[in-house]
Design a protein around this motif. Structure first.
Motif, mmCIF file in Angstrom:
data_model
loop_
_atom_site.group_PDB
_atom_site.id
_atom_site.type_symbol
_atom_site.label_atom_id
_atom_site.label_comp_id
_atom_site.label_asym_id
_atom_site.label_seq_id
_atom_site.Cartn_x
_atom_site.Cartn_y
_atom_site.Cartn_z
ATOM 1 N N TYR A 46 31.524 7.812 6.839
ATOM 2 C CA TYR A 46 32.809 8.474 6.816
ATOM 3 C C TYR A 46 32.676 9.745 7.649
ATOM 4 O O TYR A 46 31.570 10.215 7.922
ATOM 5 N N ARG A 47 33.794 10.322 8.018
ATOM 6 C CA ARG A 47 33.746 11.591 8.731
ATOM 7 C C ARG A 47 34.912 12.470 8.312
ATOM 8 O O ARG A 47 35.956 11.980 7.869
ATOM 9 N N GLN A 48 34.683 13.761 8.466
ATOM 10 C CA GLN A 48 35.722 14.733 8.137
ATOM 11 C C GLN A 48 35.732 15.808 9.217
ATOM 12 O O GLN A 48 34.750 16.543 9.383
ATOM 13 N N LYS A 92 41.070 18.279 8.293
ATOM 14 C CA LYS A 92 41.535 16.905 8.069
ATOM 15 C C LYS A 92 40.845 16.296 6.863
ATOM 16 O O LYS A 92 39.825 16.786 6.403
ATOM 17 N N GLN A 93 41.413 15.206 6.400
ATOM 18 C CA GLN A 93 40.828 14.496 5.266
ATOM 19 C C GLN A 93 39.664 13.625 5.735
ATOM 20 O O GLN A 93 39.581 13.232 6.900
ATOM 21 N N ARG A 94 38.775 13.340 4.798
ATOM 22 C CA ARG A 94 37.672 12.443 5.096
ATOM 23 C C ARG A 94 38.228 11.049 5.352
ATOM 24 O O ARG A 94 39.110 10.582 4.633
ATOM 25 N N GLU A 95 37.704 10.395 6.382
ATOM 26 C CA GLU A 95 38.184 9.070 6.726
ATOM 27 C C GLU A 95 37.020 8.108 6.927
ATOM 28 O O GLU A 95 35.915 8.514 7.307
ATOM 29 N N LEU A 96 37.298 6.838 6.689
ATOM 30 C CA LEU A 96 36.292 5.812 6.905
ATOM 31 C C LEU A 96 36.078 5.608 8.399
ATOM 32 O O LEU A 96 37.037 5.494 9.168
ATOM 33 N N VAL A 97 34.812 5.537 8.797
ATOM 34 C CA VAL A 97 34.475 5.230 10.181
ATOM 35 C C VAL A 97 34.054 3.764 10.304
ATOM 36 O O VAL A 97 34.587 3.019 11.112
#
Length: 123
Positions: free
Chosen positions: A37-39, A43-48
């Motif tokens: 995941y990345r943040q 911004k909100q954490r998102e799935l990579v």
């Protein structure tokens, strides 16, 4: 207790490549899905990307064709190869693992997160 230790990241020029690694250790019985995941700032954490124990993968649309997730089940390690990096890929990248651990009463599921590693892509 289960720990995820990440390595890799740092400063990369746009168009360059970088590879992240994440090794799981501890009282692990098995690991199902592992992912990244990345943040980005603000911004909100998102799935990579995510990979199952059987090797099935899923990617965010923004990284498809550029990033590749893989894992070594024998080493309880997941990798993220990042190519053609863009400034918008700049973020803290977190490793995630859906584990099954064994304790004195049996088995239970345990979701674990790494501490995060910063990837900065300069333009």
């Amino acid at each position: 207790q289960v720990q995820l230790v990440e390595s890799g990241g740092g400063l990369v020029q746009a168009g360059g490549s970088s590879r992240l690694s994440c090794a799981a250790s501890g009282s692990i019985f098995s690991i199902n899905a592992m992912g990244w995941y990345r943040q980005a700032p603000g911004k909100q954490r998102e799935l990579v990307a995510v990979i199952t124990s059987g090797g099935s993968t899923n990617y965010a649309d923004s990284v498809k064709g550029r990033f590749t997730i893989s894992r070594d089940n024998a080493k309880n390690t997941v990798y993220l190869q990042m190519n053609s990096l863009k400034p918008e890929d700049t973020a803290v990248y977190y490793c995630n693992a859906m584990t099954v651990v064994r304790n004195h009463v049996g088995y239970r599921s345990l979701e674990v997160w790494g501490q995060g590693t910063l990837v900065t892509v300069s333009s």
